[in-house]
Enzyme design. Structure first.
Site, PDB file in Angstrom:
ATOM      1  N   CYS A   2       0.840  -1.195   0.000  1.00  0.00           N
ATOM      2  CA  CYS A   2       0.000   0.000   0.000  1.00  0.00           C
ATOM      3  C   CYS A   2       0.883   1.255   0.000  1.00  0.00           C
ATOM      4  O   CYS A   2       1.948   1.287   0.614  1.00  0.00           O
ATOM      5  CB  CYS A   2      -0.928   0.098   1.188  1.00  0.00           C
ATOM      6  SG  CYS A   2      -2.142  -1.222   1.254  1.00  0.00           S
ATOM      7  N   ARG A  29       4.162  -0.130  -4.757  1.00  0.00           N
ATOM      8  CA  ARG A  29       3.814  -0.548  -3.393  1.00  0.00           C
ATOM      9  C   ARG A  29       2.516  -1.334  -3.334  1.00  0.00           C
ATOM     10  O   ARG A  29       2.157  -1.868  -2.288  1.00  0.00           O
ATOM     11  CB  ARG A  29       3.703   0.678  -2.480  1.00  0.00           C
ATOM     12  CG  ARG A  29       4.990   1.459  -2.364  1.00  0.00           C
ATOM     13  CD  ARG A  29       4.781   2.651  -1.466  1.00  0.00           C
ATOM     14  NE  ARG A  29       4.576   2.236  -0.101  1.00  0.00           N
ATOM     15  CZ  ARG A  29       5.536   2.061   0.797  1.00  0.00           C
ATOM     16  NH1 ARG A  29       6.777   2.274   0.452  1.00  0.00           N
ATOM     17  NH2 ARG A  29       5.247   1.691   2.018  1.00  0.00           N
ATOM     18  N   TRP A  76      -2.296  -2.941  -1.666  1.00  0.00           N
ATOM     19  CA  TRP A  76      -1.819  -4.326  -1.709  1.00  0.00           C
ATOM     20  C   TRP A  76      -2.694  -5.035  -0.685  1.00  0.00           C
ATOM     21  O   TRP A  76      -2.548  -4.829   0.517  1.00  0.00           O
ATOM     22  CB  TRP A  76      -0.339  -4.386  -1.312  1.00  0.00           C
ATOM     23  CG  TRP A  76       0.286  -5.733  -1.432  1.00  0.00           C
ATOM     24  CD1 TRP A  76       0.830  -6.305  -2.547  1.00  0.00           C
ATOM     25  CD2 TRP A  76       0.470  -6.684  -0.368  1.00  0.00           C
ATOM     26  NE1 TRP A  76       1.325  -7.538  -2.241  1.00  0.00           N
ATOM     27  CE2 TRP A  76       1.107  -7.799  -0.929  1.00  0.00           C
ATOM     28  CE3 TRP A  76       0.133  -6.720   0.986  1.00  0.00           C
ATOM     29  CZ2 TRP A  76       1.439  -8.923  -0.175  1.00  0.00           C
ATOM     30  CZ3 TRP A  76       0.463  -7.838   1.735  1.00  0.00           C
ATOM     31  CH2 TRP A  76       1.108  -8.923   1.155  1.00  0.00           C
ATOM     32  N   ASN A 102      -1.974   2.682   5.308  1.00  0.00           N
ATOM     33  CA  ASN A 102      -1.018   1.641   4.937  1.00  0.00           C
ATOM     34  C   ASN A 102      -0.639   0.910   6.211  1.00  0.00           C
ATOM     35  O   ASN A 102      -0.177   1.530   7.166  1.00  0.00           O
ATOM     36  CB  ASN A 102       0.225   2.292   4.295  1.00  0.00           C
ATOM     37  CG  ASN A 102       1.397   1.334   4.196  1.00  0.00           C
ATOM     38  OD1 ASN A 102       1.214   0.139   4.064  1.00  0.00           O
ATOM     39  ND2 ASN A 102       2.603   1.869   4.243  1.00  0.00           N
ATOM     40  N   GLY A 103      -0.870  -0.410   6.232  1.00  0.00           N
ATOM     41  CA  GLY A 103      -0.530  -1.196   7.423  1.00  0.00           C
ATOM     42  C   GLY A 103      -1.642  -2.177   7.730  1.00  0.00           C
ATOM     43  O   GLY A 103      -2.455  -2.504   6.860  1.00  0.00           O
ATOM     44  N   GLU A 466      20.074 -16.009  -5.092  1.00  0.00           N
ATOM     45  CA  GLU A 466      19.507 -14.752  -5.586  1.00  0.00           C
ATOM     46  C   GLU A 466      19.032 -14.901  -7.041  1.00  0.00           C
ATOM     47  O   GLU A 466      17.974 -14.379  -7.410  1.00  0.00           O
ATOM     48  CB  GLU A 466      20.542 -13.627  -5.437  1.00  0.00           C
ATOM     49  CG  GLU A 466      20.134 -12.275  -5.979  1.00  0.00           C
ATOM     50  CD  GLU A 466      18.838 -11.692  -5.391  1.00  0.00           C
ATOM     51  OE1 GLU A 466      18.304 -12.225  -4.400  1.00  0.00           O
ATOM     52  OE2 GLU A 466      18.346 -10.713  -5.968  1.00  0.00           O
ATOM     53  N   LYS A 470      15.169 -14.213  -8.242  1.00  0.00           N
ATOM     54  CA  LYS A 470      14.782 -13.304  -9.340  1.00  0.00           C
ATOM     55  C   LYS A 470      13.871 -14.053 -10.314  1.00  0.00           C
ATOM     56  O   LYS A 470      12.870 -13.521 -10.768  1.00  0.00           O
ATOM     57  CB  LYS A 470      16.014 -12.781 -10.101  1.00  0.00           C
ATOM     58  CG  LYS A 470      16.865 -11.770  -9.375  1.00  0.00           C
ATOM     59  CD  LYS A 470      16.251 -10.389  -9.231  1.00  0.00           C
ATOM     60  CE  LYS A 470      15.472 -10.227  -7.981  1.00  0.00           C
ATOM     61  NZ  LYS A 470      16.027  -9.915  -6.751  1.00  0.00           N
ATOM     62  N   GLU A 473      10.254 -14.752  -8.719  1.00  0.00           N
ATOM     63  CA  GLU A 473       9.341 -13.647  -8.407  1.00  0.00           C
ATOM     64  C   GLU A 473       8.800 -12.946  -9.638  1.00  0.00           C
ATOM     65  O   GLU A 473       7.692 -12.419  -9.590  1.00  0.00           O
ATOM     66  CB  GLU A 473       9.983 -12.644  -7.444  1.00  0.00           C
ATOM     67  CG  GLU A 473      11.124 -11.864  -8.023  1.00  0.00           C
ATOM     68  CD  GLU A 473      11.718 -10.881  -7.031  1.00  0.00           C
ATOM     69  OE1 GLU A 473      10.978 -10.280  -6.264  1.00  0.00           O
ATOM     70  OE2 GLU A 473      12.947 -10.720  -7.038  1.00  0.00           O
ATOM     71  N   HIS A 489      22.790 -34.724  -2.129  1.00  0.00           N
ATOM     72  CA  HIS A 489      22.179 -35.185  -0.878  1.00  0.00           C
ATOM     73  C   HIS A 489      20.654 -35.178  -0.954  1.00  0.00           C
ATOM     74  O   HIS A 489      19.983 -35.129   0.065  1.00  0.00           O
ATOM     75  CB  HIS A 489      22.668 -34.326   0.294  1.00  0.00           C
ATOM     76  CG  HIS A 489      24.150 -34.444   0.508  1.00  0.00           C
ATOM     77  ND1 HIS A 489      24.742 -35.590   0.984  1.00  0.00           N
ATOM     78  CD2 HIS A 489      25.167 -33.579   0.258  1.00  0.00           C
ATOM     79  CE1 HIS A 489      26.055 -35.422   1.035  1.00  0.00           C
ATOM     80  NE2 HIS A 489      26.337 -34.195   0.590  1.00  0.00           N
ATOM     81  N   LYS A 589       6.875  -3.763  -3.241  1.00  0.00           N
ATOM     82  CA  LYS A 589       8.266  -3.374  -3.059  1.00  0.00           C
ATOM     83  C   LYS A 589       8.663  -3.302  -1.585  1.00  0.00           C
ATOM     84  O   LYS A 589       9.762  -3.676  -1.210  1.00  0.00           O
ATOM     85  CB  LYS A 589       8.476  -2.014  -3.725  1.00  0.00           C
ATOM     86  CG  LYS A 589       9.890  -1.504  -3.691  1.00  0.00           C
ATOM     87  CD  LYS A 589      10.720  -2.224  -4.703  1.00  0.00           C
ATOM     88  CE  LYS A 589      12.175  -1.832  -4.695  1.00  0.00           C
ATOM     89  NZ  LYS A 589      12.999  -2.882  -5.282  1.00  0.00           N
TER      90      LYS A 589
HETATM   91  O1  M6R Z   1      13.502  -3.461   1.609  1.00  0.00           O
HETATM   92  P1  M6R Z   1      14.163  -4.743   2.025  1.00  0.00           P
HETATM   93  O2  M6R Z   1      15.479  -4.932   1.405  1.00  0.00           O
HETATM   94  O3  M6R Z   1      14.195  -4.910   3.510  1.00  0.00           O
HETATM   95  O4  M6R Z   1      13.205  -5.874   1.462  1.00  0.00           O
HETATM   96  C1  M6R Z   1      13.420  -7.220   1.758  1.00  0.00           C
HETATM   97  C2  M6R Z   1      12.769  -8.095   0.728  1.00  0.00           C
HETATM   98  O5  M6R Z   1      11.384  -7.928   0.757  1.00  0.00           O
HETATM   99  C3  M6R Z   1      13.273  -7.769  -0.686  1.00  0.00           C
HETATM  100  O6  M6R Z   1      14.660  -7.888  -0.735  1.00  0.00           O
HETATM  101  C4  M6R Z   1      12.654  -8.705  -1.730  1.00  0.00           C
HETATM  102  O7  M6R Z   1      13.043 -10.021  -1.501  1.00  0.00           O
HETATM  103  C5  M6R Z   1      13.085  -8.245  -3.102  1.00  0.00           C
HETATM  104  N1  M6R Z   1      12.305  -7.114  -3.526  1.00  0.00           N
HETATM  105  C6  M6R Z   1      12.989  -9.315  -4.117  1.00  0.00           C
HETATM  106  O8  M6R Z   1      13.528  -8.903  -5.331  1.00  0.00           O
END
Ligand code: M6R
Length: 594
Positions: A2, A29, A76, A102-103, A466, A470, A473, A489, A589
């Site tokens: 949000c 957001r 969101w 937001n929250g 990582e 990517k 997501e 394993h 985000k």
């Molecule tokens: O803002 P932050 O780095 O604390 O966010 C943590 C995760 O939500 C963030 O790194 C998320 O995994 C990425 N946006 C994924 O690409």
């Protein structure tokens, strides 16, 4: 998670186009719904609906609303499905109050039950709707808007940034926050509220950061902040050095590809933090243990930190997911340095953990967003210099986090050689990006897959994790990152004819063992896409495809460079599939709920 915006103009001009422009910048957001509320001549006007901003605007023409002040929201969804009814702004029965939030209000059900008994009628499934009803109740009891909001936050529990307007108190927006972000902008033409700075960069770069429980009142004459005892708080005004252009696509198709292309600059700019990092190391004193705490991509950057610090400085280092941190709290003491890595500086899980760590240990935040909650609550701060990152998938902020961690580890261990290697990284990144068309073509050929594996050893293991994140997501393809030596394993049982296995295999100590793992998957039919050194002929012979990285990139700094093709693979597969890489489904985000 949000986004909220508020604006009041000094002159009597229409605010809706500005509100719409600002809230559009926060679409990262939340993209379940959008809504605006404005006030004009005794009435509150609302336009809102579910769907992405563009769709809703096409239907409702959101910039066309009367009035010179108002609030806006992108959602969101947490409580209640994405629908028009559940979209913000929410109002009381007679639309005399409008609220964006937001929250999460954790005790909303009991409040709703109580208010229903008192005769209030609710229309949505949201937790938020109790807020305008509570404000209405208190305004009916003759409290003004500010004090009705104050009474309301005495009742609600949870996390919130709220902005409210009332038709009975025109020309005023009242806002407050607890555990959700909120900034106040002071501009030439008006005053602004927002969840994040990209929303208002075009209009205001002088910023006030309200603390938990403070009440912000903005009207045409300015901004006043009150503490919980109604005293005026003299807030510091910070100036943001980000420009509005930095938060625009600037000719790129998506923010993600723009941000991937900005990575060399992100590293270069973050290298300027070296002196600050040295000062922190000098000041922090005797450290016997380091704990990294983070989520998602920032967690993967932290894992790289563990490998670096343990091998170079010999300090025992743990990496803990922020959401699991409380179980380790008993092991902390004053000689532990707890390092919080976060792009946004507002991640709820990390903030909760930071509050715990602050009680016993020294805390350091490595954060991209200036003025965010982690920067205000951690004892030490390293500011990564990636600039605003809008794409939900973290890319340039990841390499900027890594740069800070590398500088920290190199300075801590007085490793001059490593410092020299880090300086070369921006050029290596730019050189890798020159192969973008080649990587794009390769990515298209892997578009068929339902599952991917990513393998790496040592420093390359977090890179594998990582790369897989990517992929998951934004492409919605299942991807697993494994330590290459761990595959046998158990997960090796999943390797079948044609399954793509991405092997991260830079030259160095782990090369030979990783090569054996590559051969193990190849002999079981995997389609091997290797990321390795440009002079590695044997790798070319054994893999189906190779993305070649400059042979001078040593294993120790490979995480900063080898991640680039992995980001590009995820991006181009997403484009091929027709998804929006900037707004992956179900994600946002900045994750401000636990
Ligand atoms: O803002 P932050 O780095 O604390 O966010 C943590 C995760 O939500 C963030 O790194 C998320 O995994 C990425 N946006 C994924 O690409």
């Amino acid at each position: 998670m949000c986004g909220i915006v508020g604006c009041i103009l000094k002159e009597d001009n229409d605010v809706a186009p500005i509100l719409f422009d600002c809230i559009s910048k926060l679409e990262y957001r939340g993209y379940d719904s959008i809504g605006l509320a404005t006030f004009d001549e005794g009435n509150i006007y609302i336009k809102k609906d579910k769907g992405k901003i563009e769709e809703v605007d096409h239907k409702l023409n959101l910039s066309d609303m009367p009035g010179s002040f108002g609030i806006a929201h992108v959602r969101w969804a947490t409580h209640g499905d994405p629908s028009k009814l559940n979209s913000h702004p929410h109002v009381d029965e007679d639309t005399s109050i409008a609220v964006v939030h937001n929250g999460i209000i954790e005790n909303y059900l009991e409040i709703k039950e109580k208010l229903t008994l008192e005769g209030h009628v609710f229309k949505s499934d949201t937790d938020t709707e109790v807020i305008p009803h509570l404000i209405q109740k208190f305004m009916n009891e003759k409290f003004d808007l500010e004090h009705a909001v104050r009474k309301t936050i005495d009742i609600i529990e949870g996390a919130y940034a709220i902005a409210a307007i009332s038709k009975n108190e025109p020309d005023k927006i009242v806002a407050t926050r607890k555990d959700s972000p909120l900034i106040v902008g002071i501009g030439e033409e008006g005053y602004y509220l927002a969840s994040d700075s990209p929303a208002i960069l075009k209009y205001a770069r002088d910023i006030i950061y309200p603390e938990r429980g403070e009440i912000v009142i903005i009207d045409r004459d300015g901004v006043v902040v009150h503490d919980e005892f109604d005293n005026v708080v003299n807030k510091e005004i910070d100036t943001i050095n980000w420009t509005p252009e930095m938060a625009e696509k600037e000719g790129y198709d998506h923010f993600m590809i723009k941000e991937i292309n900005e990575q060399a600059t992100a590293v270069r700019n973050t290298l300027t933090q070296k002196d600050n990092i040295q000062e922190i190391i000098d000041d922090v004193g005797d450290i016997q243990r380091i704990c990294f705490v983070a989520c998602g991509t920032s967690y993967h950057a932290s894992l790289t930190g563990k490998y670096l610090i343990e091998s170079l400085a010999g300090i025992p280092t743990d990496v803990i997911l922020a959401s699991e941190f409380k179980y380790s709290a008993n092991t902390l003491n004053e000689n532990t340095l707890v390092i919080f890595i976060s792009q946004s500086g507002e991640t709820a899980d990390s903030l909760k953990a930071l509050d715990v760590a602050n009680q016993t240990s020294k805390t350091l935040g490595i954060v991209n967003v200036a003025g965010s909650s982690i920067t205000r609550r951690a004892q030490y701060v390293i500011q990564t210099q990636a600039g605003p990152e809008i794409g939900v998938a973290a890319t340039k902020t990841y390499v900027a986090q890594l740069t800070s961690i590398y500088l920290f580890a190199a300075l801590l261990s007085k490793n001059v050689e490593l410092l020299k290697e880090i300086e070369k990284v921006p050029d290596f990144i730019d050189e890798t990006l020159e192969d973008i068309d080649f990587i794009k073509d390769i990515s298209k050929r892997y578009n068929y897959a339902r599952d991917f594996f990513y393998l790496g050893r040592g420093y390359s293991y977090p890179t594998a994790l990582e790369g897989a994140l990517k992929l998951k997501e934004i492409t919605y393809i299942h991807g697993e990152g494994y330590a290459a030596g761990e595959l046998k394993h158990g997960p090796l049982a999943l390797i079948d004819e044609g399954i793509p296995v991405v092997v991260i295999i830079p030259p160095g100590d782990n090369y030979r063992k990783t090569m054996s793992n590559l051969e193990e998957v190849k002999s079981r039919g995997a389609n091997v896409l290797a990321i390795g050194s440009s002079d590695d002929e044997s790798l070319k012979a054994k893999s189906d495809d190779v993305i070649a990285i400059n042979a001078d990139v040593k294993e120790i700094i490979a995480p900063l460079v080898y991640i680039v093709p992995l980001q590009l693979i995820a991006y181009y597969i997403t484009i091929e599939k027709g998804h929006d890489p900037d707004k992956p489904k179900n994600l946002a985000k900045c994750v401000t709920v636990e």
